[in-house]
Design a protein around this motif. Structure first.
Motif: not given
Lengths: 301, 439, 320
Positions: B55-57, B59-61, B388, C181-182, C185, C193-195, C197
């Motif tokens: 996963l990445g910013d 494709v975060s799901w 990403f 939970c994102r 995003i 938005r960023v996560f 990881w």
């Protein structure tokens, strides 16, 4: 196009090419004569140069590069000159100050972000790359600004500020003629200039109309700054709080009930539907559980 | 007299699987070891962060969310077979009700875990209850999945009460504590008219109640997507589209379970070819319904080709996801429909193969719904690593995805080991009815 | 000189307020006795009394002798910062204006932002995109921060109120509460938005630092991060990090209620509405109804050429 030519030719007579290039460079800035001949009242020394270096690195380096290293940003048009170059160093102190003040095309103006003192520090730093530079100190005395009396009165009928400026010299009041005056409204991140910068008339007066749509605080109050710049007396400013703005009392952006707001400010319909769903579910479950209870009681052990 | 013998035979047949044997132990062992391996992968994810996934910013799901949707979908079958079909008085489905309920309960219970595995901070799970905002579809999802689990458990339990009594009385070779549990759970069942009436009323109430709740769980799950402004998700038919897809997945899962239990537990007399034929028809029906929603879902944006939709449709039809898309649509939906319309294919073995295709297709379908949309946001994906913008699941991620599947198998296996998989009491009653009609 | 004075004034005022707030927490702890005795106290002279802002944002007056200072522990500090961060600045509505005709992809904004918020190189609170609308139109550079929408889809979907919109319009993220939970995003149409990881960039160096929700530092593994309009700087009356870092005068930032935006490079101020009206300002994807607080001025009369090497990347996003 005309005025710098003679002087520049005498300096750069050995190379027509360089002369030509420089001519077009300096001429294009069109520095007014009174600005061009200005000099610093601050003595350039190691201390001013090091202060200037810090300012240079923060504001100028990204385009002009390190002086003498030739790492200026050449992708720009026009290319920002390398500031230790002959061309740049041949500009007068006044011209450099003017360029810093006004900016042009790619180059931003530093009028609002650097004080004049800081600009002289930058120039002091740049002059350190010119062995032949000899500073001409200005006779300007910054303490003279204390003599200036700057009065700004708001005229309700005209909706304008009447500005009067004079100096309390030993030999009596002297009206400041031809000084630059400008009017600002103080805002959170900077001062908004109202109208243009004007010059005081023969009696040391100027009038700046104040627009009627500048927002103030809840009661319409705002802070007004009048700034005066005189070549002999330097910079003076006066501040006053007046209720001449539009009263502004807008609600916070998170006041209304909205789907994105916090739980306490959720729309009624969603609170209703969610509770309805949960409560009816609980009723059903209680009914079933009660059935099971009756079931257990009615059975034989 | 023959009746008496008959009911004893039924009881004996249906209770027979409830005992520990070698096959069961081996199967449980295999499952447990695989689960441990997968949980180790999850431990790595907890330790190093979700960087271990693909996963990445942008494709975060990814697979976890597709897996979650698949789980919720599969759990819906309990409502279809036990709820809708029983209300419609489809008697043929009665022996399958318990299998469907067990599947529903197992998938619903694990679906919650799947979503926890996707969380960056599972340690803060309680925040959902402490600081919950009921405007968020996640809160709705938590609410309805919990409700559905409770209702499914009750739906499994209440018709089971008479059978539990039978278990307590008839089962030999069980430890005394097990007998006590059966006895306790059977709530003094003594076959009185009052008790029969209470069971009938409760079952009927739940059969009605489970329909809106089941619709809600999958509709709300679809809203996790449809409530965003993203090409491919921004659709008003997502609720029914997901529900129809859920029926397809769940029916396929029940058919596979039917086949396996029939073989392993020797229930050929109770789950007959007639049942396969009927449920095959049901699969065709729900698949056709799903096909109809698919046509809607792709035809409308493909006709207009709005900028963002066009990227999406292009990706699916001829772009980088085309192969997966066509495998899913043809192998998981269209070919099974064509085959199952033909009667010869509605036999146990062909149906096992077809249902497996459908179930795999159902899983891939969720992948196709989640990932391509995330790969194509409105604004260009720039200044980030390739990882990403193009999603490739990692091994750890695949293992973590498999973990909940193993859990579902574990739950089903255990439940099918401790309770009769075919309702004994109901089957006997049904036989008696037939007998009395003959007279 | 003047500017310097102002800065130091603001700093001392801020510290003063901060102390006041902490004192306020203390006075709350002192209990309800003060409130009961309030009427009686009011007879005393004003000089004996002091106005105190409580943690519930109530202005109360108490006797000076009743004040006990609360020790500045990380916990009280955190409560204070959280409260201040969630409240926002009363009476303001912040806006940003981005002049696309001036952006030449210098990326000083991006690096200033990443430094301030301790982000990894691939994490962008603000990202300069290479854009092209159609084959016949010219490509241009577009800095894209969070749009701080007035109808924020990301805030709507948050299950735990970790991301929220303040009264001054700024959308913040509280990584002390975020469950990772994102959903935000997925909901954000601007990919803003960023996560985290993995373990954040400065995880070890930042350990023990009190979390400031207005700066989102220290960053935390498994939580979201996003553009904050530099709420910490704005509180001090300074322009955001990206805005001040731009060498090309691309950014304007200000308070819509004051109708003024100030350019980050020249520090020159303009009437906000006039700037937007004169230059045909627009917002991104208005059709989504998100009501962004970031306005763009079209890339008209660009003073820089679009770099050849960026053309291909810009063209990748052309409509099919």
């Amino acid at each position: 196009m005309n005025y710098p030519t003679k002087k520049l030719k005498s300096i750069l007579a050995f190379s027509f090419m360089i002369c030509f290039a420089f001519q077009s460079f300096a001429a294009s800035w069109n520095v007014p004569e009174d600005q061009k001949t200005r000099n610093s009242y601050i003595k350039f020394d190691a201390s001013t140069a090091s202060q200037g270096e810090a300012i240079y690195n923060a504001n100028c380096l990204s385009c002009h590069g390190d002086p003498g290293k030739g790492n200026n940003l050449k992708s720009l048009n026009p290319i920002p000159p390398e500031l230790s170059s002959v061309g740049s160093q041949n500009l007068t102190d006044g011209e450099l100050l003017y360029i810093l003040n006004t900016g042009r095309a790619v180059m931003p103006s530093f009028k609002n972000s650097l004080s004049e003192e800081k600009m002289w520090h930058v120039i002091s730093y740049l002059r350190g790359f010119n062995k032949n530079y000899v500073q001409t100190l200005s006779s300007f005395d910054p303490s003279k600004s204390k003599l200036v009396k700057l009065v700004a009165n708001f005229d309700k009928a005209k909706n304008a500020f009447l500005i009067v400026a004079y100096a309390n010299e030993k030999n009596g009041k002297k009206a400041l003629v031809g000084s630059e005056v400008s009017l600002f409204v103080k805002r959170r991140f900077g001062n908004l200039q109202i109208d243009k910068t004007l010059k005081t008339d023969g009696s040391g007066q100027a009038e700046i109309v104040f627009p009627n749509d500048i927002p103030g605080n809840k009661t319409g109050e705002l802070e007004v700054i009048v700034k005066l710049f005189d070549l002999n007396y330097g910079e003076v400013q006066t501040t006053s709080r007046l209720a001449i703005g539009v009263p502004t009392n807008k609600p916070g952006l998170n006041e209304q009930r909205a789907i994105w707001n916090v739980l306490e400010k959720a729309p009624y319909w969603i609170l209703f539907l969610y509770s309805l769903g949960v409560i009816s579910f609980l009723i059903f479950i209680l009914y079933i559980l009660n059935n099971l209870r009756k079931f257990r009681i009615s059975g034989n052990k | 007299m023959s009746e008496r013998i008959n009911s004893e035979k039924i009881t004996a047949d249906l209770l027979r699987p409830i005992r520990l044997n070698k096959g069961f132990m081996v199967w449980m062992g295999v499952l447990s070891i695989s689960l441990l391996v997968c949980l180790f992968a999850y431990f790595l994810q907890l330790r190093d962060g979700m960087i271990v996934t693909g996963l990445g910013d942008y494709v975060s799901w990814g697979m976890y969310i597709s897996n979650f949707v698949f789980f919720v979908a599969s759990s819906l079958i309990g409502m279809l077979i036990s709820g809708v079909l029983s209300l419609l008085k489809q008697k043929w489905a009665a022996p399958l009700a318990r299998i469907a309920e067990i599947i529903a309960l197992a998938f619903a219970a694990v679906a919650g875990l799947v979503i926890v595995m996707d969380m960056g901070r599972p340690d803060r799970l309680l925040n959902v209850f402490i600081h919950g905002r009921i405007q968020s579809p996640i809160l709705w999802d938590v609410t309805v999945i919990t409700s559905y689990m409770i209702v499914s458990a009750l739906f499994l339990y209440i018709p089971l009460i008479p059978d539990l009594k039978i278990c307590a009385q008839k089962l030999t070779n069980i430890p005394p504590f097990a007998r006590k549990i059966y006895e306790f759970l059977s709530l003094n069942w003594s076959d009185t008219p009052v008790q029969r009436e209470l069971i009938r009323k409760s079952t009927r109430t739940i059969a009605i109640l489970i329909i809106p709740i089941a619709l809600a769980i999958h509709t709300v799950t679809s809203w996790l997507f449809a409530n965003t402004s993203r090409a491919g998700w921004d659709s008003t038919i997502f609720g029914p589209y997901f529900v129809a897809g859920a029926f397809v997945a769940g029916t396929a899962a029940v058919i596979i379970a039917m086949f396996i239990f029939r073989k392993v537990y020797h229930l050929e007399e109770y789950i007959t070819e007639f049942h396969f034929d009927k449920i095959g028809q049901l699969l065709v029906l729900v698949s056709l319904l799903y096909l109809y929603f698919n046509v809607n879902e792709y035809m409308v944006p493909a006709y207009k080709m709005k900028r963002a939709d066009a990227f999406h449709i292009h990706e699916l039809f001829v772009g980088s996801h085309a192969l997966l898309f066509w495998i899913t649509q043809l192998g998981g939906l269209i070919i099974p429909i064509i085959l199952l319309i033909l009667k010869p294919f509605r036999k146990p073995i062909p149906m096992l193969v077809i249902s497996t295709m459908v179930l795999i297709g159902s899983w891939l379908k969720r992948y196709i719904i989640v990932i391509p949309t995330m790969e194509h946001p409105y604004l260009p994906v720039q200044n980030v690593p390739l990882k990403f913008s193009v999603y490739t699941p990692t091994l750890i991620e695949i293992l973590v995805t498999i973990a909940p599947m193993i859990m579902v198998l574990l739950i089903i296996t255990v439940l099918a080991k401790v309770i009769p998989i075919i309702p004994i009491h109901e089957t006997i009653e049904h036989q008696q009815e037939i007998a009395s009609k003959k007279k | 000189m003047i500017e310097n004075n102002q800065k130091s004034n603001k700093n001392t005022r801020r510290e003063f307020l901060q102390n006041l707030g902490i004192v306020g927490v203390g006075s709350l702890l002192a209990g309800s006795a003060f409130f009961a005795a309030r009427k009686y106290d009011s007879k005393k002279t004003a000089a004996d009394r002091v106005k105190v802002l409580t943690a519930e944002n109530k202005l109360v007056e108490i006797e000076k002798s009743a004040i006990t200072e609360v020790e500045k522990t990380p916990a009280t500090q955190l409560t204070y910062l959280q409260k201040q961060g969630r409240d926002g600045i009363a009476g303001s509505r912040f806006v940003m204006v981005i002049d696309l005709s001036k952006c030449q992809n210098a990326r000083k904004c991006m690096s200033a932002c990443q430094n301030a918020h301790h982000l990894r190189p691939e994490q962008h609170h603000i990202n300069v995109l290479k854009m092209q609308e159609t084959e016949t139109t010219q490509p241009y550079y577009m800095p894209k921060p969070c749009q701080h929408c007035d109808n924020p889809p990301c805030v709507a979907v948050c299950p735990v109120d970790a991301t929220f919109k303040r009264q001054d319009g700024i959308v913040l993220i509280d990584n002390e509460r975020c469950i990772g939970c994102r959903f935000c995003i997925a909901a954000c149409p601007y990919s803003a938005r960023v996560f985290n990881w993995q373990e954040p960039l400065n995880a070890q160096a930042d350990e023990g630092l009190v979390y400031n929700v207005e700066l989102n530092v220290p960053q935390k593994k498994g939580t979201i991060s996003k553009c904050l309009f530099s709420a910490d700087r704005v509180r001090e009356g300074k322009l955001p990090y990206c805005v001040s870092a731009c060498p090309n005068g691309v950014y304007y930032f200000g308070d819509e209620n004051e109708d003024v935006v100030t350019n980050g490079t020249t520090k020159e101020s303009f009437r906000f509405k006039k700037l937007i009206a004169d230059n045909a300002g627009y917002t991104l994807m208005p059709e989504l109804g998100t009501k962004p607080r970031v306005y763009y001025l079209p890339p008209k009369g660009k003073s820089y050429p679009f770099q050849e090497k960026d053309r291909e990347e810009a063209a990748e996003h052309l409509p099919i």
